[in-house]
Scaffold this motif. Structure first.
Motif, PDB file in Angstrom:
ATOM      1  N   ILE A  22      24.930  48.518 -22.219  1.00  0.00           N
ATOM      2  CA  ILE A  22      25.267  47.356 -21.379  1.00  0.00           C
ATOM      3  C   ILE A  22      24.714  46.076 -21.987  1.00  0.00           C
ATOM      4  CG2 ILE A  22      24.853  46.274 -19.129  1.00  0.00           C
ATOM      5  CD1 ILE A  22      24.917  49.211 -17.987  1.00  0.00           C
ATOM      6  N   PHE A  23      23.461  46.108 -22.438  1.00  0.00           N
ATOM      7  CA  PHE A  23      22.869  44.920 -23.064  1.00  0.00           C
ATOM      8  C   PHE A  23      23.641  44.511 -24.322  1.00  0.00           C
ATOM      9  CE2 PHE A  23      18.182  45.256 -21.449  1.00  0.00           C
ATOM     10  CZ  PHE A  23      18.645  45.180 -20.151  1.00  0.00           C
ATOM     11  N   GLY A  24      24.236  45.488 -24.997  1.00  0.00           N
ATOM     12  CA  GLY A  24      25.016  45.198 -26.201  1.00  0.00           C
ATOM     13  C   GLY A  24      26.250  44.361 -25.902  1.00  0.00           C
ATOM     14  N   PHE A  25      26.777  44.486 -24.696  1.00  0.00           N
ATOM     15  CA  PHE A  25      27.957  43.711 -24.319  1.00  0.00           C
ATOM     16  C   PHE A  25      27.593  42.284 -23.923  1.00  0.00           C
ATOM     17  CE2 PHE A  25      29.659  48.038 -22.949  1.00  0.00           C
ATOM     18  CZ  PHE A  25      30.200  48.278 -24.195  1.00  0.00           C
ATOM     19  N   LEU A  26      26.334  42.060 -23.601  1.00  0.00           N
ATOM     20  CA  LEU A  26      25.867  40.724 -23.229  1.00  0.00           C
ATOM     21  C   LEU A  26      25.343  40.046 -24.480  1.00  0.00           C
ATOM     22  CD1 LEU A  26      23.870  41.840 -20.062  1.00  0.00           C
ATOM     23  CD2 LEU A  26      26.246  41.066 -20.155  1.00  0.00           C
ATOM     24  N   ASP A  63      24.824  52.727 -30.316  1.00  0.00           N
ATOM     25  CA  ASP A  63      25.882  52.134 -31.129  1.00  0.00           C
ATOM     26  C   ASP A  63      27.182  52.913 -30.982  1.00  0.00           C
ATOM     27  OD1 ASP A  63      26.712  50.185 -33.274  1.00  0.00           O
ATOM     28  OD2 ASP A  63      27.132  52.091 -34.285  1.00  0.00           O
ATOM     29  N   ILE A  64      27.104  54.221 -31.017  1.00  0.00           N
ATOM     30  CA  ILE A  64      28.302  55.059 -30.911  1.00  0.00           C
ATOM     31  C   ILE A  64      28.949  54.921 -29.537  1.00  0.00           C
ATOM     32  CG2 ILE A  64      29.128  57.456 -30.900  1.00  0.00           C
ATOM     33  CD1 ILE A  64      26.867  58.000 -33.022  1.00  0.00           C
ATOM     34  N   VAL A  65      28.141  55.024 -28.477  1.00  0.00           N
ATOM     35  CA  VAL A  65      28.684  54.930 -27.122  1.00  0.00           C
ATOM     36  C   VAL A  65      29.271  53.543 -26.868  1.00  0.00           C
ATOM     37  CG1 VAL A  65      28.098  55.003 -24.661  1.00  0.00           C
ATOM     38  CG2 VAL A  65      27.213  56.758 -26.203  1.00  0.00           C
ATOM     39  N   ALA A  66      28.592  52.497 -27.327  1.00  0.00           N
ATOM     40  CA  ALA A  66      29.116  51.137 -27.149  1.00  0.00           C
ATOM     41  C   ALA A  66      30.483  50.999 -27.813  1.00  0.00           C
ATOM     42  CB  ALA A  66      28.145  50.106 -27.709  1.00  0.00           C
ATOM     43  N   TYR A  67      30.632  51.595 -28.980  1.00  0.00           N
ATOM     44  CA  TYR A  67      31.928  51.526 -29.661  1.00  0.00           C
ATOM     45  C   TYR A  67      32.985  52.300 -28.871  1.00  0.00           C
ATOM     46  CZ  TYR A  67      35.693  52.003 -32.957  1.00  0.00           C
ATOM     47  OH  TYR A  67      36.931  51.968 -33.528  1.00  0.00           O
ATOM     48  N   LEU A  68      32.636  53.463 -28.351  1.00  0.00           N
ATOM     49  CA  LEU A  68      33.601  54.264 -27.592  1.00  0.00           C
ATOM     50  C   LEU A  68      34.014  53.582 -26.288  1.00  0.00           C
ATOM     51  CD1 LEU A  68      32.096  57.831 -28.126  1.00  0.00           C
ATOM     52  CD2 LEU A  68      34.147  56.864 -29.197  1.00  0.00           C
ATOM     53  N   VAL A  69      33.065  52.904 -25.646  1.00  0.00           N
ATOM     54  CA  VAL A  69      33.347  52.237 -24.376  1.00  0.00           C
ATOM     55  C   VAL A  69      34.167  50.974 -24.583  1.00  0.00           C
ATOM     56  CG1 VAL A  69      32.288  51.046 -22.408  1.00  0.00           C
ATOM     57  CG2 VAL A  69      31.326  53.202 -23.221  1.00  0.00           C
ATOM     58  N   LYS A  70      33.778  50.170 -25.575  1.00  0.00           N
ATOM     59  CA  LYS A  70      34.452  48.886 -25.791  1.00  0.00           C
ATOM     60  C   LYS A  70      34.413  48.543 -27.277  1.00  0.00           C
ATOM     61  CE  LYS A  70      34.326  44.065 -24.387  1.00  0.00           C
ATOM     62  NZ  LYS A  70      33.486  43.029 -23.799  1.00  0.00           N
ATOM     63  N   GLY A  73      35.911  45.986 -32.921  1.00  0.00           N
ATOM     64  CA  GLY A  73      36.285  45.947 -34.327  1.00  0.00           C
ATOM     65  C   GLY A  73      36.248  47.362 -34.856  1.00  0.00           C
ATOM     66  N   PRO A  74      36.295  47.518 -36.158  1.00  0.00           N
ATOM     67  CA  PRO A  74      36.254  48.880 -36.710  1.00  0.00           C
ATOM     68  C   PRO A  74      34.870  49.488 -36.525  1.00  0.00           C
ATOM     69  CG  PRO A  74      36.164  47.267 -38.471  1.00  0.00           C
ATOM     70  CD  PRO A  74      36.403  46.499 -37.202  1.00  0.00           C
ATOM     71  N   PHE A  75      34.841  50.804 -36.328  1.00  0.00           N
ATOM     72  CA  PHE A  75      33.553  51.479 -36.259  1.00  0.00           C
ATOM     73  C   PHE A  75      32.938  51.479 -37.649  1.00  0.00           C
ATOM     74  CE2 PHE A  75      30.802  55.211 -36.631  1.00  0.00           C
ATOM     75  CZ  PHE A  75      29.914  54.922 -35.614  1.00  0.00           C
ATOM     76  N   PHE A  76      31.667  51.081 -37.715  1.00  0.00           N
ATOM     77  CA  PHE A  76      30.971  51.041 -38.991  1.00  0.00           C
ATOM     78  C   PHE A  76      29.654  51.784 -38.842  1.00  0.00           C
ATOM     79  CE2 PHE A  76      28.333  48.802 -42.222  1.00  0.00           C
ATOM     80  CZ  PHE A  76      29.043  49.218 -43.332  1.00  0.00           C
ATOM     81  N   PRO A  77      29.507  52.948 -39.468  1.00  0.00           N
ATOM     82  CA  PRO A  77      28.302  53.759 -39.285  1.00  0.00           C
ATOM     83  C   PRO A  77      27.025  53.099 -39.769  1.00  0.00           C
ATOM     84  CG  PRO A  77      29.844  54.836 -40.802  1.00  0.00           C
ATOM     85  CD  PRO A  77      30.496  53.599 -40.322  1.00  0.00           C
TER      86      PRO A  77
END
Length: 184
Positions: A22-26, A63-70, A73-77
């Protein structure tokens, strides 16, 4: 993974993971390659409470969950790795250690230097194709330095406030004395 067999540690880690997502989206975007986020605060708390392994797992999964939720851009490991390293840094520096302002400042300074300035700049350079162009790489690096230096005292203060709040309600005592539960 022994700690994650403890239900309290597992659920608290899951809560911190959700907070990190959630903090990653803010975020406060400054440039296309520079933004202020507070994702690392729950990751730092996970590392502080449960050690470098759990901190690293919470970081990587955030990082993985944030990418899956929203996806933004491209996923970058590479960013998954840097998020994990952030959790490891806080776990190594703060887990089972006396939390002082100086120790917290050092942990945040290491995080800002290693993850914020060096690794994230490297990952952005790889992602945007700047790795072969030292001028663009250095411009991006130099542009990130003031933001990372500014975030050291801010993140230190925020994590210390959270730590003191957890200490006042005896959450830290509970986790520091937590023994692994065996399944019935």
């Amino acid at each position: 993974m022994g700690k994650l067999s403890n239900i309290k540690i597992l659920t608290t880690s899951a809560m911190l993971l959700a907070m990190a997502v959630i903090f990653g989206f803010l975020k406060v975007p400054i440039t296309p390659t520079l933004e202020i986020r507070f994702t690392m605060i729950p990751i730092a708390v996970a590392g502080t409470l449960f050690g470098p392994v759990v901190g690293g797992i919470v970081g990587a999964l955030s990082d993985i969950v944030a990418y899956l939720v929203k996806p933004t851009g491209p996923f970058f490991p590479g960013f998954t790795i840097t998020a994990a390293i952030g959790g490891v840094i806080f776990g190594l520096m703060l887990h089972k250690k006396k939390i002082t302002v100086v120790r917290m400042l050092i942990a945040n300074a290491l995080y800002s230097l290693i993850v914020g300035m060096i690794l994230n700049t490297l990952m952005l350079a790889i992602l945007y194709g700047y790795l072969g162009d030292m001028t663009k790489f250095m411009a991006m690096f130099i542009g990130r330095v003031p933001k990372e230096l500014l975030m050291i005292p801010i993140n230190t203060a925020l994590i210390l406030i959270i730590h003191r709040a957890l200490k006042q309600v005896h959450v830290l005592d509970e986790f520091l004395s937590a023994k692994p539960q065996t399944p019935a």
